[in-house]
Design a protein around this motif. Sequence first.
Motif, PDB file in Angstrom:
ATOM      1  N   VAL A  76      -4.929  -0.179   2.640  1.00 21.56           N
ATOM      2  CA  VAL A  76      -5.485   1.179   2.717  1.00 21.56           C
ATOM      3  C   VAL A  76      -4.663   2.045   3.665  1.00 21.56           C
ATOM      4  CG1 VAL A  76      -7.486   2.559   3.432  1.00 21.56           C
ATOM      5  CG2 VAL A  76      -7.799   0.543   1.996  1.00 21.56           C
ATOM      6  N   VAL A 116      -1.525   3.040   1.783  1.00 16.91           N
ATOM      7  CA  VAL A 116      -1.827   4.083   0.792  1.00 16.91           C
ATOM      8  C   VAL A 116      -2.066   5.413   1.492  1.00 16.91           C
ATOM      9  CG1 VAL A 116      -3.562   4.866  -0.882  1.00 16.91           C
ATOM     10  CG2 VAL A 116      -2.727   2.514  -0.965  1.00 16.91           C
ATOM     11  N   LEU A 117      -2.801   5.375   2.584  1.00 15.64           N
ATOM     12  CA  LEU A 117      -3.114   6.594   3.329  1.00 15.64           C
ATOM     13  C   LEU A 117      -1.856   7.278   3.839  1.00 15.64           C
ATOM     14  CD1 LEU A 117      -5.040   8.536   4.747  1.00 15.64           C
ATOM     15  CD2 LEU A 117      -5.225   6.883   6.584  1.00 15.64           C
ATOM     16  N   PRO A 166      -6.960  -5.816   3.371  1.00 17.77           N
ATOM     17  CA  PRO A 166      -7.534  -4.505   3.019  1.00 17.77           C
ATOM     18  C   PRO A 166      -7.103  -3.384   3.971  1.00 17.77           C
ATOM     19  CG  PRO A 166      -9.224  -6.206   2.957  1.00 17.77           C
ATOM     20  CD  PRO A 166      -8.000  -6.834   3.561  1.00 17.77           C
ATOM     21  N   TRP A 171     -10.543   9.992   3.441  1.00 18.05           N
ATOM     22  CA  TRP A 171     -10.070   8.615   3.608  1.00 18.05           C
ATOM     23  C   TRP A 171     -10.842   7.838   4.675  1.00 18.05           C
ATOM     24  CZ3 TRP A 171      -6.878   6.189   0.434  1.00 18.05           C
ATOM     25  CH2 TRP A 171      -6.092   6.955  -0.408  1.00 18.05           C
ATOM     26  N   ALA A 219     -12.174  -0.848   5.073  1.00 18.38           N
ATOM     27  CA  ALA A 219     -11.036  -1.775   5.033  1.00 18.38           C
ATOM     28  C   ALA A 219     -10.850  -2.491   6.369  1.00 18.38           C
ATOM     29  CB  ALA A 219      -9.762  -1.028   4.653  1.00 18.38           C
ATOM     30  N   TRP A 249     -12.967   4.848   3.507  1.00 13.84           N
ATOM     31  CA  TRP A 249     -12.096   3.794   2.975  1.00 13.84           C
ATOM     32  C   TRP A 249     -11.444   3.020   4.109  1.00 13.84           C
ATOM     33  CZ3 TRP A 249     -12.079   2.398  -1.995  1.00 13.84           C
ATOM     34  CH2 TRP A 249     -12.578   3.304  -2.920  1.00 13.84           C
ATOM     35  N   LEU A 250     -10.938   3.743   5.078  1.00 16.41           N
ATOM     36  CA  LEU A 250     -10.272   3.092   6.208  1.00 16.41           C
ATOM     37  C   LEU A 250     -11.260   2.272   7.030  1.00 16.41           C
ATOM     38  CD1 LEU A 250      -7.409   2.951   7.288  1.00 16.41           C
ATOM     39  CD2 LEU A 250      -7.907   4.912   8.727  1.00 16.41           C
ATOM     40  N   GLY A 309       0.807  -1.219   0.000  1.00 16.06           N
ATOM     41  CA  GLY A 309       0.000   0.000   0.000  1.00 16.06           C
ATOM     42  C   GLY A 309       0.836   1.263   0.000  1.00 16.06           C
TER      43      GLY A 309
END
Length: 161
Positions: free
Chosen positions: A146, A149-150, A142, A106, A113, A109-110, A83
């Motif tokens: 995430v 990526v965050l 997940p 975010w 996930a 998404w978090l 990520g």
Amino acid sequence: MDRLLATVRAVLASAALVWAVLVLAAPSLGSLPHPVPASVAAATYLVGASVCHQRPERSFHVGGLRLPVCGRCTGLYLSGAAGVLAGFAWAAVTRRRDRRARGVDWRPWLLAAAVPTGVTLVAEWAGWWVPSNAGRALAAVPLGAVAGVLVAAGLGFRSKL
């Protein structure tokens, strides 16, 4: 400032990748006769002990040797490293193409996930289901991805987290 940010990105990406590799390589390193790899393996297990319960029955084994973190943590760390790399790539692309990405929220998404990991934890604690190590690791993917990526994308622009 751009140079400092590039350095921070490189250090973060390197640290995430090195940790992911060490998690997988520690059992092999620990079995080598040379003191340097054995010391690196020992340090990896020590760091792993500070963040994970390291229960043998909940950990993957390589060549009969336990990894330094449990299955769930293994899934988190490996997907987190992936990520981080994906987040840096995504931030670089969106910075050049689309400035609207700076306003990404975010939180949903978090939260989404985290659901698979949360479900396995609650089911396990309640005694309804005991997932396998692979199940724990896959449920954590997940969340790790995430989060990676965050973290990476957050270094590239201001997010709404």
